[in-house]
Design an enzyme around this catalytic site. Sequence first.
Site, short mmCIF file in Angstrom:
data_model
loop_
_atom_site.label_atom_id
_atom_site.label_comp_id
_atom_site.label_asym_id
_atom_site.label_seq_id
_atom_site.Cartn_x
_atom_site.Cartn_y
_atom_site.Cartn_z
CG HIS A 2 -4.34 4.51 -0.41
ND1 HIS A 2 -3.38 3.53 -0.44
CD2 HIS A 2 -4.58 4.82 -1.70
CE1 HIS A 2 -3.05 3.27 -1.69
NE2 HIS A 2 -3.78 4.04 -2.48
CG ASP A 27 -1.80 1.20 1.31
OD1 ASP A 27 -1.38 2.29 0.87
OD2 ASP A 27 -2.94 1.05 1.75
CG HIS A 28 1.28 4.39 -3.09
ND1 HIS A 28 0.02 4.08 -3.50
CD2 HIS A 28 1.37 5.74 -3.15
CE1 HIS A 28 -0.62 5.18 -3.80
NE2 HIS A 28 0.16 6.22 -3.60
C1 BG6 Z 1 -3.84 4.74 -6.04
C2 BG6 Z 1 -5.22 4.80 -6.59
O1 BG6 Z 1 -3.71 3.65 -5.16
O2 BG6 Z 1 -3.57 5.93 -5.31
C3 BG6 Z 1 -5.38 6.03 -7.49
O3 BG6 Z 1 -5.47 3.63 -7.36
C4 BG6 Z 1 -4.98 7.28 -6.75
O4 BG6 Z 1 -6.72 6.13 -7.96
C5 BG6 Z 1 -3.61 7.12 -6.10
O5 BG6 Z 1 -4.97 8.36 -7.66
C6 BG6 Z 1 -3.30 8.28 -5.19
O6 BG6 Z 1 -1.97 8.20 -4.75
P1 BG6 Z 1 -1.18 9.50 -4.31
O7 BG6 Z 1 0.13 8.99 -3.84
O8 BG6 Z 1 -1.07 10.37 -5.54
O9 BG6 Z 1 -1.98 10.17 -3.24
#
Ligand code: BG6
Length: 502
Positions: free
Chosen positions: A251, A188-189
């Site tokens: 997230h 989960d980045h």
């Molecule tokens: C991803 C989603 O996991 O996270 C995307 O699939 C979203 O829809 C993105 O835009 C948002 O990541 P960040 O790091 O730009 O907040």
Amino acid sequence: MKTMKKKDQLEPTVFIIFGGAGDLTWRKLVPALFDLSKDRSMPADFAVIVVDRVMLSDEKLRGRLHDGVKKFSRQRKVKTSQWAEFAGHFRYQQGDFKKLETYKGLGEQCAKLEKEWGTKAHRIFYMATPPSMFAEIPKYLGQAGLASDREWARIVVEKPIGYDLKSARSLNAILAASFQESQIFRIDHYLGKETVQNILAFRFANPLFEPIWNRRYVDYVTITVAEEVGIGHRGGYYDQAGALRDMVQNHLMQLLCLVAMEPMVSFKADEIRNKKVDVLHAVRPIRREAVQKCAVRGQYGRGTLLDKKMRGYRQEDDISPHSKTETFAALNLFVDNWRWEGVPFYLRTGKRLPRRVSEVVIQFRAVPHESFPPESKQDWHPARLVLSIQPEEGIVMGFQAKYPGPKMLLRPVEMRFAYQDSFSVPSPYAYETLLWDIMKNDATLFMRADQIEAAWQILMPVLDVWAKSKPRNFPNYTAGSWGPLAAEELLAREGHTWGTIE
Ligand code: BG6
């Protein structure tokens, strides 16, 4: 993650990226590996085997990856010599993910590299493929004998991990058939973001806030992940997923866990993950009859954002003009435990909102006894703490102060900590941190099977009710607005507001 010292030197590693010709590899993985290598944070011996079905020469592959590194790496300046050195670690293997011989070939390549280096290497199997492959690749890795080394073989899975509780369980079972839980790294980045990790540091490295971090002092908590972007070229995926699956299940639930968890006893991966999963288990189950009251969905229509005219969701590429998929979701949850009983947690996320902002707002209760005269506190706002995840990275504490002058007038003021002012080093991108941790075999920032399933469990009643009663009022917010009115009302009926920093 920090730039490595000699003692942190990683052991020899082979990355095997399935779906290496795809977007994730181009946009995130290889740029992150490049940044790590530029910071001397890669092992002395490493190789990346890029596997995909398409026919691609090594040269063509390297050209494409070079383009991605120039566009998406943190340290965008790419010297020719640096690139040549880095690209030398890459090789391409064309292969069908559903044929055992592909995996046998990979095993041989790894063995060859190990022979060359004169030592055993960690083998990291990264599934950067469409989700339909997540159920296939682990089986073949198991059959080819590539999963059996519990210490040296690892598998990495990207979200979406399942489409609902049932499919998540079945995917976890497939992974578990070939790999032990300790070998599985579910990404989960958000967990790789510095500011997200800082929630733990802020809460548990400072004795100041912990004593008031509970129902006695906290009135309510809001968690916002707002995006300006729409769905880009991902219509095919997004229209099947929607905001609840795409963002909330992972997230936002991670943020909830970090804000609400009990202090950990040690910094061991499983200790932290246990504490997080405890939060999910304590979330009050949502009754189906209550979904209408505690969950809000929305879809953007045409509108204006940053002075530009925007299409509505139904006009986006690959989206049906009748789509019922939500691009906005808001929830009111409760965490039923001693610390949080009765404190509402409000979560919201949406696409095409007025600005990109991820924030957690801890709204403290008003003072128990108001001794100031009414005229002194026209602007009164109970103290709040904003954990700002992006784009401003920092923490803001809002409290009351006396306005200068002969009268006792109170005004809200702010104390700010900004990452960029306090630290002169740039923050690594989330994928750098995560890839480094995978190489180090540190699972702290990765999701465990039970955590994924617990998060799905919370959302299932909402997903079920929403699937059964299709929305009749979509689109119900204009691109460039803060989402449907009902999302404001969700809080307003309790006298609460989302409270993100303007
Ligand atoms: C991803 C989603 O996991 O996270 C995307 O699939 C979203 O829809 C993105 O835009 C948002 O990541 P960040 O790091 O730009 O907040």
